[in-house]
Design a protein around this motif. Sequence first.
Motif, PDB file in Angstrom:
ATOM      1  N   PRO A 188       0.834  -1.208   0.000  1.00 58.94           N
ATOM      2  CA  PRO A 188       0.000   0.000   0.000  1.00 58.94           C
ATOM      3  C   PRO A 188       0.865   1.252   0.000  1.00 58.94           C
ATOM      4  O   PRO A 188       2.060   1.203   0.306  1.00 58.94           O
ATOM      5  CB  PRO A 188      -0.797  -0.134   1.297  1.00 58.94           C
ATOM      6  CG  PRO A 188       0.015  -1.031   2.168  1.00 58.94           C
ATOM      7  CD  PRO A 188       0.724  -1.976   1.243  1.00 58.94           C
ATOM      8  N   VAL A 189       0.239   2.374  -0.307  1.00 61.74           N
ATOM      9  CA  VAL A 189       0.976   3.632  -0.431  1.00 61.74           C
ATOM     10  C   VAL A 189       1.709   3.981   0.859  1.00 61.74           C
ATOM     11  O   VAL A 189       2.872   4.392   0.829  1.00 61.74           O
ATOM     12  CB  VAL A 189       0.020   4.779  -0.825  1.00 61.74           C
ATOM     13  CG1 VAL A 189       0.739   6.125  -0.752  1.00 61.74           C
ATOM     14  CG2 VAL A 189      -0.518   4.557  -2.229  1.00 61.74           C
ATOM     15  N   VAL A 190       1.059   3.825   2.018  1.00 67.09           N
ATOM     16  CA  VAL A 190       1.692   4.230   3.270  1.00 67.09           C
ATOM     17  C   VAL A 190       2.963   3.429   3.525  1.00 67.09           C
ATOM     18  O   VAL A 190       3.957   3.961   4.044  1.00 67.09           O
ATOM     19  CB  VAL A 190       0.703   4.082   4.447  1.00 67.09           C
ATOM     20  CG1 VAL A 190       0.335   2.624   4.696  1.00 67.09           C
ATOM     21  CG2 VAL A 190       1.288   4.716   5.707  1.00 67.09           C
ATOM     22  N   ALA A 191       2.973   2.157   3.129  1.00 64.12           N
ATOM     23  CA  ALA A 191       4.175   1.342   3.309  1.00 64.12           C
ATOM     24  C   ALA A 191       5.286   1.824   2.393  1.00 64.12           C
ATOM     25  O   ALA A 191       6.454   1.871   2.782  1.00 64.12           O
ATOM     26  CB  ALA A 191       3.858  -0.124   3.034  1.00 64.12           C
ATOM     27  N   ARG A 192       4.946   2.193   1.159  1.00 60.37           N
ATOM     28  CA  ARG A 192       5.974   2.667   0.228  1.00 60.37           C
ATOM     29  C   ARG A 192       6.524   4.027   0.652  1.00 60.37           C
ATOM     30  O   ARG A 192       7.708   4.311   0.466  1.00 60.37           O
ATOM     31  CB  ARG A 192       5.402   2.724  -1.188  1.00 60.37           C
ATOM     32  CG  ARG A 192       5.163   1.347  -1.787  1.00 60.37           C
ATOM     33  CD  ARG A 192       4.787   1.405  -3.253  1.00 60.37           C
ATOM     34  NE  ARG A 192       3.449   1.922  -3.439  1.00 60.37           N
ATOM     35  CZ  ARG A 192       3.148   3.018  -4.142  1.00 60.37           C
ATOM     36  NH1 ARG A 192       4.116   3.718  -4.702  1.00 60.37           N
ATOM     37  NH2 ARG A 192       1.906   3.415  -4.275  1.00 60.37           N
ATOM     38  N   ILE A 193       5.674   4.867   1.245  1.00 62.38           N
ATOM     39  CA  ILE A 193       6.160   6.156   1.742  1.00 62.38           C
ATOM     40  C   ILE A 193       7.150   5.935   2.880  1.00 62.38           C
ATOM     41  O   ILE A 193       8.180   6.609   2.975  1.00 62.38           O
ATOM     42  CB  ILE A 193       4.985   7.028   2.226  1.00 62.38           C
ATOM     43  CG1 ILE A 193       4.068   7.390   1.047  1.00 62.38           C
ATOM     44  CG2 ILE A 193       5.511   8.295   2.891  1.00 62.38           C
ATOM     45  CD1 ILE A 193       4.711   8.245   0.003  1.00 62.38           C
ATOM     46  N   GLN A 194       6.871   4.989   3.748  1.00 62.80           N
ATOM     47  CA  GLN A 194       7.795   4.703   4.845  1.00 62.80           C
ATOM     48  C   GLN A 194       9.110   4.134   4.318  1.00 62.80           C
ATOM     49  O   GLN A 194      10.184   4.447   4.836  1.00 62.80           O
ATOM     50  CB  GLN A 194       7.142   3.743   5.843  1.00 62.80           C
ATOM     51  CG  GLN A 194       5.961   4.365   6.582  1.00 62.80           C
ATOM     52  CD  GLN A 194       5.553   3.567   7.799  1.00 62.80           C
ATOM     53  OE1 GLN A 194       6.272   3.534   8.802  1.00 62.80           O
ATOM     54  NE2 GLN A 194       4.398   2.927   7.737  1.00 62.80           N
ATOM     55  N   ILE A 195       9.034   3.315   3.272  1.00 61.42           N
ATOM     56  CA  ILE A 195      10.260   2.810   2.647  1.00 61.42           C
ATOM     57  C   ILE A 195      11.064   3.967   2.066  1.00 61.42           C
ATOM     58  O   ILE A 195      12.291   4.045   2.231  1.00 61.42           O
ATOM     59  CB  ILE A 195       9.918   1.783   1.554  1.00 61.42           C
ATOM     60  CG1 ILE A 195       9.398   0.485   2.184  1.00 61.42           C
ATOM     61  CG2 ILE A 195      11.142   1.493   0.684  1.00 61.42           C
ATOM     62  CD1 ILE A 195       8.895  -0.519   1.184  1.00 61.42           C
ATOM     63  N   LEU A 196      10.373   4.895   1.390  1.00 66.24           N
ATOM     64  CA  LEU A 196      11.051   6.059   0.828  1.00 66.24           C
ATOM     65  C   LEU A 196      11.754   6.853   1.931  1.00 66.24           C
ATOM     66  O   LEU A 196      12.919   7.246   1.772  1.00 66.24           O
ATOM     67  CB  LEU A 196      10.043   6.951   0.102  1.00 66.24           C
ATOM     68  CG  LEU A 196      10.557   8.332  -0.336  1.00 66.24           C
ATOM     69  CD1 LEU A 196      11.714   8.198  -1.317  1.00 66.24           C
ATOM     70  CD2 LEU A 196       9.428   9.164  -0.933  1.00 66.24           C
TER      71      LEU A 196
ATOM     72  N   HIS B 114      -0.303  15.566   5.787  1.00 67.08           N
ATOM     73  CA  HIS B 114       0.897  16.359   5.516  1.00 67.08           C
ATOM     74  C   HIS B 114       1.624  15.993   4.224  1.00 67.08           C
ATOM     75  O   HIS B 114       2.417  16.780   3.730  1.00 67.08           O
ATOM     76  CB  HIS B 114       1.853  16.250   6.707  1.00 67.08           C
ATOM     77  CG  HIS B 114       1.278  16.798   7.971  1.00 67.08           C
ATOM     78  ND1 HIS B 114       1.331  18.132   8.282  1.00 67.08           N
ATOM     79  CD2 HIS B 114       0.612  16.190   8.993  1.00 67.08           C
ATOM     80  CE1 HIS B 114       0.733  18.332   9.452  1.00 67.08           C
ATOM     81  NE2 HIS B 114       0.286  17.163   9.907  1.00 67.08           N
ATOM     82  N   ARG B 115       1.464  14.816   3.732  1.00 68.09           N
ATOM     83  CA  ARG B 115       2.020  14.399   2.441  1.00 68.09           C
ATOM     84  C   ARG B 115       3.521  14.655   2.333  1.00 68.09           C
ATOM     85  O   ARG B 115       4.008  15.362   1.442  1.00 68.09           O
ATOM     86  CB  ARG B 115       1.274  15.099   1.305  1.00 68.09           C
ATOM     87  CG  ARG B 115       1.379  14.405  -0.036  1.00 68.09           C
ATOM     88  CD  ARG B 115       0.759  13.040   0.002  1.00 68.09           C
ATOM     89  NE  ARG B 115       0.954  12.309  -1.244  1.00 68.09           N
ATOM     90  CZ  ARG B 115       0.604  11.046  -1.432  1.00 68.09           C
ATOM     91  NH1 ARG B 115       0.041  10.366  -0.458  1.00 68.09           N
ATOM     92  NH2 ARG B 115       0.818  10.454  -2.591  1.00 68.09           N
ATOM     93  N   ILE B 116       4.266  14.107   3.268  1.00 66.31           N
ATOM     94  CA  ILE B 116       5.729  14.183   3.245  1.00 66.31           C
ATOM     95  C   ILE B 116       6.277  12.801   3.600  1.00 66.31           C
ATOM     96  O   ILE B 116       5.571  11.981   4.195  1.00 66.31           O
ATOM     97  CB  ILE B 116       6.274  15.237   4.223  1.00 66.31           C
ATOM     98  CG1 ILE B 116       5.848  14.898   5.669  1.00 66.31           C
ATOM     99  CG2 ILE B 116       5.836  16.641   3.846  1.00 66.31           C
ATOM    100  CD1 ILE B 116       6.471  15.802   6.706  1.00 66.31           C
TER     101      ILE B 116
ATOM    102  N   LEU C  70      10.602  13.782   7.082  1.00 66.46           N
ATOM    103  CA  LEU C  70      11.490  14.626   6.291  1.00 66.46           C
ATOM    104  C   LEU C  70      10.662  15.767   5.715  1.00 66.46           C
ATOM    105  O   LEU C  70       9.929  15.596   4.740  1.00 66.46           O
ATOM    106  CB  LEU C  70      12.141  13.803   5.178  1.00 66.46           C
ATOM    107  CG  LEU C  70      13.187  12.806   5.683  1.00 66.46           C
ATOM    108  CD1 LEU C  70      13.375  11.667   4.701  1.00 66.46           C
ATOM    109  CD2 LEU C  70      14.510  13.510   5.913  1.00 66.46           C
ATOM    110  N   VAL C  71      10.796  16.936   6.341  1.00 60.53           N
ATOM    111  CA  VAL C  71      10.030  18.105   5.929  1.00 60.53           C
ATOM    112  C   VAL C  71      10.839  18.876   4.893  1.00 60.53           C
ATOM    113  O   VAL C  71      11.971  19.282   5.168  1.00 60.53           O
ATOM    114  CB  VAL C  71       9.719  19.007   7.137  1.00 60.53           C
ATOM    115  CG1 VAL C  71       8.885  20.203   6.690  1.00 60.53           C
ATOM    116  CG2 VAL C  71       8.982  18.217   8.214  1.00 60.53           C
TER     117      VAL C  71
END
Length: 400
Positions: free
Chosen positions: A147-155, A214-216, A229-230
Amino acid sequence: MGNLFRTLRSRLDANAQRAVEVYTRELADYRSLAAEARGSAAMLDFAVILRRRTIELAAEEQSYTEQDQAYMASVGAARGEVGVSLASQRQVLLLHANLTLREIHEAAGPNDLGDVMRILGWIAHHGLTAQNAYTRGYLNGQERFLPVVARIQILARMLLSDDLAAPQLAGEPDLPMQDHYLVTIARISGGRHDNLRHDNLRRDEIAKTLLNRHRIPLTWHKPDEFAALVPCGDDDPIDGQAAARSQALSLIRDFAELSGPCSVGVAPGRAHALADPLSLARKVCQAAPVESVPRQVYSVADVFAELGAAQMPQVDQWLRELTRRLASGPDLVATLDAYYRNDMNRMSTAIALRVHPRTLDYRLRRVRELVGIEPGSTRGVRVLSTAVTRILAEAWRDQP
């Protein structure tokens, strides 16, 4: 073709088989792949083809073709789709690089120096192309698996570890890479993280909520530590950092609302060089006060005295012994905290504490009686403000 290339070709199958054995021995994900006949055969086929193309192209000093890169991407995608972890994906690339050097060393004879330099030069120039194709495919495969949230955490974890493949993932979740970030670390107070340590679903829900707001790039870095990471503006570093600090404070207030009291530390840094800012932000976070509603995000300028004390056990212990005496007074720690936050303004402090100014005067006299230091003196500011922040950071919570 020189002797080195002929020798490598003759050992191609054996080297590929050894590589598969190393991957399955070292990496649990690859042991799972090898448990199925098709998976084991596919791993061996890829190891053979990759080595064959390396030998052929290096001998002719040619680049990987688009067909070569498409094939590597397809293998990477297959690994991503079945859930091979990011850690395993990164480790297998490192293992492959080490095995390649080992194979060249073993095959090289005393008269093969020219060929050795030739193949090493080719790998240095073209090896990254193969890695990028494989990684691009892997990330595309994971997009269908995670899912997207998992890929954001990987990023976020890739950015924090200065992973060169991070830009490839950044475009997928529509979070383009920035040149500068404000590394933001939040630490949950006390034992509350024990409730989250075994509750991955709850932690994922918190990350998902914050991501939607927040989309970061953000992630749970440890069971009790959250990282974000802001982005900082690149045109004006000062204004960019000010805006980033404001956004970070909004994020951390939302985080505290979802997770409970926390401390926060920030440090600015440049993309691909975030290891040191991460370390600094973590140290600042450990020295910063725990707050139910964060009043600011703390940088090294805000807690440099506390950081210094933490690095000197004798000084830290002296501060602790000094402040033990404050426990006998009425709300003396909270009073001193408000006093220094209001720049020792008597009326502002009384209003913040919701007490009569005479009550504030009594408490400050009580501090002087207990510790022998005038709170409003230069020495008092230096000693007591540092000690109070150490208390509020729960620095001594687990000590006898």
